[in-house]
Design an enzyme around this catalytic site. Structure first.
Site, mmCIF file in Angstrom:
data_model
loop_
_atom_site.group_PDB
_atom_site.id
_atom_site.type_symbol
_atom_site.label_atom_id
_atom_site.label_comp_id
_atom_site.label_asym_id
_atom_site.label_seq_id
_atom_site.Cartn_x
_atom_site.Cartn_y
_atom_site.Cartn_z
ATOM 1 N N GLN A 58 55.889 72.850 -126.638
ATOM 2 C CA GLN A 58 55.810 73.799 -127.748
ATOM 3 C C GLN A 58 54.571 74.696 -127.676
ATOM 4 O O GLN A 58 54.434 75.613 -128.465
ATOM 5 C CB GLN A 58 55.784 73.091 -129.091
ATOM 6 C CG GLN A 58 56.965 72.267 -129.523
ATOM 7 C CD GLN A 58 58.324 72.599 -128.927
ATOM 8 O OE1 GLN A 58 58.966 71.723 -128.454
ATOM 9 N NE2 GLN A 58 58.791 73.817 -128.935
ATOM 10 N N ASN A 59 53.651 74.398 -126.757
ATOM 11 C CA ASN A 59 52.484 75.279 -126.632
ATOM 12 C C ASN A 59 52.958 76.611 -126.067
ATOM 13 O O ASN A 59 53.707 76.660 -125.098
ATOM 14 C CB ASN A 59 51.403 74.664 -125.751
ATOM 15 C CG ASN A 59 50.094 75.421 -125.857
ATOM 16 O OD1 ASN A 59 50.022 76.607 -125.557
ATOM 17 N ND2 ASN A 59 49.063 74.746 -126.321
ATOM 18 N N ARG A 60 52.478 77.689 -126.665
ATOM 19 C CA ARG A 60 52.989 79.020 -126.332
ATOM 20 C C ARG A 60 52.136 79.777 -125.313
ATOM 21 O O ARG A 60 52.386 80.942 -125.038
ATOM 22 C CB ARG A 60 53.152 79.812 -127.630
ATOM 23 C CG ARG A 60 54.198 79.120 -128.529
ATOM 24 C CD ARG A 60 54.141 79.510 -129.953
ATOM 25 N NE ARG A 60 52.900 79.076 -130.588
ATOM 26 C CZ ARG A 60 52.545 79.416 -131.818
ATOM 27 N NH1 ARG A 60 53.326 80.177 -132.546
ATOM 28 N NH2 ARG A 60 51.409 79.002 -132.335
#
Length: 158
Positions: free
Chosen positions: A38-40
């Site tokens: 989920q890290n962008r």
């Protein structure tokens, strides 16, 4: 005490440095930066430069080096509960002077307020370079949409 297990990504052509705070549990498990799905970070950087988001560690490393971007973290070791930045204590910083000596880095960015806090406390006096604080790409920073992150992070292009 957890010691940072991931070496910095850079080469002699690196011109900008992006520093996080400390790798998440997922990143430590993978052995590479911004490993939480989920890290962008990877979506943001690739979007800024009009590239396809990398998937493998090899692709991520190649993208960074092609873009002349170095990445590492401010903290070299600390006590931390899981991946929660607000639980960090007993910090020992990484020595980023090694990177600065071997590269063409002139601009430093930090990924989020925790990285900024520890950069200013431990590293700024050594480098004499003000780090530009960009909003965290962490999934915990829900107040920033992907589009908003991409817009603000454009600053890394100079």
């Amino acid at each position: 005490m957890i010691v940072h297990p991931i070496p910095p990504v850079y080469d002699e052509n690196s011109e900008i440095l992006i520093l996080g705070s400390f790798p998440s549990v997922k990143s430590r498990e993978q052995g590479f930066f911004y490993g939480h799905p989920q890290n962008r970070f990877w979506k943001v950087v690739s979007a800024i430069y009009g590239l396809k988001a990398p998937n493998t560690i090899k692709e991520k490393r190649e993208m960074l080096l092609t873009l002349k971007i170095a990445i590492w973290d401010v903290i070299g070791s600390c006590e931390i509960e899981g991946s929660a930045d607000n639980t960090i204590k007993n910090v020992a910083p990484n020595d980023i002077s090694v990177l600065l000596e071997k590269t063409k880095i002139k601009r430093i960015f930090v990924n989020g307020n925790t990285a900024k806090k520890y950069y200013d406390k431990y590293i700024k006096d050594i480098t004499k370079i003000d780090a530009v604080c960009l909003p965290s790409t962490s999934p915990a920073n829900a107040s920033f949409s992907l589009d908003k992150l991409i817009s603000v992070w454009q600053e890394i292009k100079g």
